[in-house]
Structures are given as C-alpha cells and as structure tokens.
Design an enzyme around this catalytic site. Sequence first.
Site, short mmCIF file in Angstrom:
data_model
loop_
_atom_site.label_atom_id
_atom_site.label_comp_id
_atom_site.label_asym_id
_atom_site.label_seq_id
_atom_site.Cartn_x
_atom_site.Cartn_y
_atom_site.Cartn_z
N GLY A 72 0.79 -1.23 0.00
CA GLY A 72 0.00 0.00 0.00
C GLY A 72 0.82 1.27 0.00
N LEU A 73 2.02 1.23 -0.62
CA LEU A 73 2.84 2.43 -0.80
C LEU A 73 3.20 3.12 0.51
CD1 LEU A 73 0.91 3.89 -3.87
CD2 LEU A 73 3.09 2.68 -3.93
N ASN A 99 10.15 6.72 -7.79
CA ASN A 99 8.84 6.28 -8.23
C ASN A 99 7.79 7.16 -7.56
OD1 ASN A 99 6.27 4.51 -7.61
ND2 ASN A 99 7.25 3.52 -9.36
N ASN A 127 3.87 5.89 -11.24
CA ASN A 127 3.08 4.68 -11.04
C ASN A 127 1.61 5.04 -11.26
OD1 ASN A 127 1.73 2.43 -10.17
ND2 ASN A 127 2.34 2.61 -8.03
N CYS A 130 -2.24 3.40 -9.54
CA CYS A 130 -2.89 3.81 -8.29
C CYS A 130 -4.37 4.12 -8.52
CB CYS A 130 -2.22 5.06 -7.73
SG CYS A 130 -0.49 4.84 -7.36
N THR A 266 11.34 -8.84 -7.77
CA THR A 266 11.22 -9.92 -6.79
C THR A 266 12.54 -10.66 -6.57
OG1 THR A 266 8.87 -10.16 -7.32
CG2 THR A 266 9.93 -12.02 -6.24
#
Length: 303
Positions: A72-73, A99, A127, A130, A266
């Site tokens: 959730g940023l 970002n 980004n 959102c 990842t």
Amino acid sequence: MADLSVNIGKLAMKNPVMTASGTFGYGLEFQDFVNLEEIGGIIVKGTTLHHREGNPYPRMAETPMGMLNAVGLQNKGVHYFAEHIYPQIKDIRTNMIVNVSGSQIDDYAETARIINGLENIPAIELNISCPNVKQGGMAFGVTAHGAAEVVSAVRKVYDKTLIVKLSPNVTDITEIARAVEGAGADSVSLINTLLGMAIDAEKRKPVLSTITGGMSGAAVKPIALRMVWQVAKAVQIPVIGLGGIMNWKDAVEFLLAGASAIQIGTANFIDPAVTVKVAAGINDYLDRHGFASVKEIIGALEV
C-alpha cells in the site's frame, strides 16, 4: 567487454539493469551486499505527497513461482524524502530515480514538482496503477484518457526524464502506451504487478488483509514479455521491461523483445546481488555471440 551503455530519453545508463520500485528500498539497504554504482539505475520505493501508513497486515503472501503484495505504498511522503533520504543518496554515482504515486492528479503533479528541484535525481517513474479517488477508485492507468491526463499534468511541472509505469490489468496495453507517449512520456516501463489473490483453505479466509494484491515473480514473465514485445512495436519512445526477470537469460529475452533496459524486482529478495550478476551475464552473452554493444540486440527478435 561489450559496451553495455544505453539511453532512456536524456538518461544515460552505464548498463541496462535497473531495480524495480518497492523491491530495493532506497538502495541504502542493499549497499552491504552489492556495489550500488555498478547498477545502471536504482528506482527507489514509491513516494507520495503525504505520509502513508500502507495497508494492514498481513500484506504479503508467497505463491508458486512468485509472490503477492499489498503493502500500500507505505512511505513518509515527498517532503521527508527530500529532507532526509535525498541527502543520503544524492552522491551515489548511478541514476537514482524516484517512483511517484498518488491518489489524484494534483498529488502526482506536486510530488513531481518537488522532486524536479532535487539536482541529483535525473528521472522519475510515474506509477499510474494507483486508484483515482475522484473516479471511484479506478486506477489511472486502466484507461487511455486517465493515463494521459496524469502524464500531461506532470509533464507541465517536470522537465527531466519521465518514465511511466504501465499496468498490465488492461484490455490493450498498447493503447495506454500510445496515450502516455502522446502526453509527453519519455519512456514506458512495464509491467506493474498483476492483480491476484490467495486463500487460506483451512481458515476459509483471504491471506491478504486487502483480499487482492499485486502478483510478481517468475510466474508473470511470459505475460510481461508478450506485453513488452507488443508495446515496443507500438511506440517510438524507449521501453523498460520488467516482470519475472530472475537471471541474465530472462533479461536478454526482454532486450530481444524490444526493451532498451530492464528492471529486476522480486529476485532482489532472493539474491540481493542479482543486479550485478545479470549485468555480467548480459556482457558474457554479448561476447559469446560477437556483439560489440548491447544496443545491437535490442528488438533483435527474429519472427
């Protein structure tokens, strides 16, 4: 030694390997494991106009060949970044990229304006996955109009390299890519995470507090590769490819598909030094195949 240098708009990179936002902190967290200055570009975690606590726990889940996240940023806001984080990273001799995220267009524009004033931040990555709070929560990046609107607003206040990160959760990603190109983007990066979920069968409940989250990791690579290939043929601006890149071979495949650079996400959680290993692997591939420059293999897929 092949020439690994590439350009993304006005952004000159020593090699095409970058880190994906949200998987590498501010870079500082990894400096005991890897020489940050050997990475082509470091995209720091998502930054918003105001402080955000993020979503409640649990907000991460392992999946076959990947993971789900719904962080959730979480961040302390752009003013905190400018005052406390920027002084710590501004002298790292690579491209430190921020970002930028938001829940309404004015938030994006104001955050970008503040970062524009930081001399040693040469680019931002928007980004646009959102949710737009003024449009009932639909993500900016799922419609061509919404994507173009936020990019246009940021372009008016931001004069450095503008990268736009595209959502894969759309019907036609090339339509969105062309829209942000027309609105002034210098580059597009793709893909952001795919929407997924995990269920605990014994508890008969979702694993994540938010029910759904963003899926990343090796499992998403074929989808990301296909979308990068499509977008690279549809736009004139450079494409940055990401999604399931775990090693040098994956990276080379994205370059062949048309990406001018790649991001590793990842895989950083598995091997914190994967970025420099991938750069070395790309160089070895070029040497083995007789290429003098990485630019020779960008978009060189034979179909």
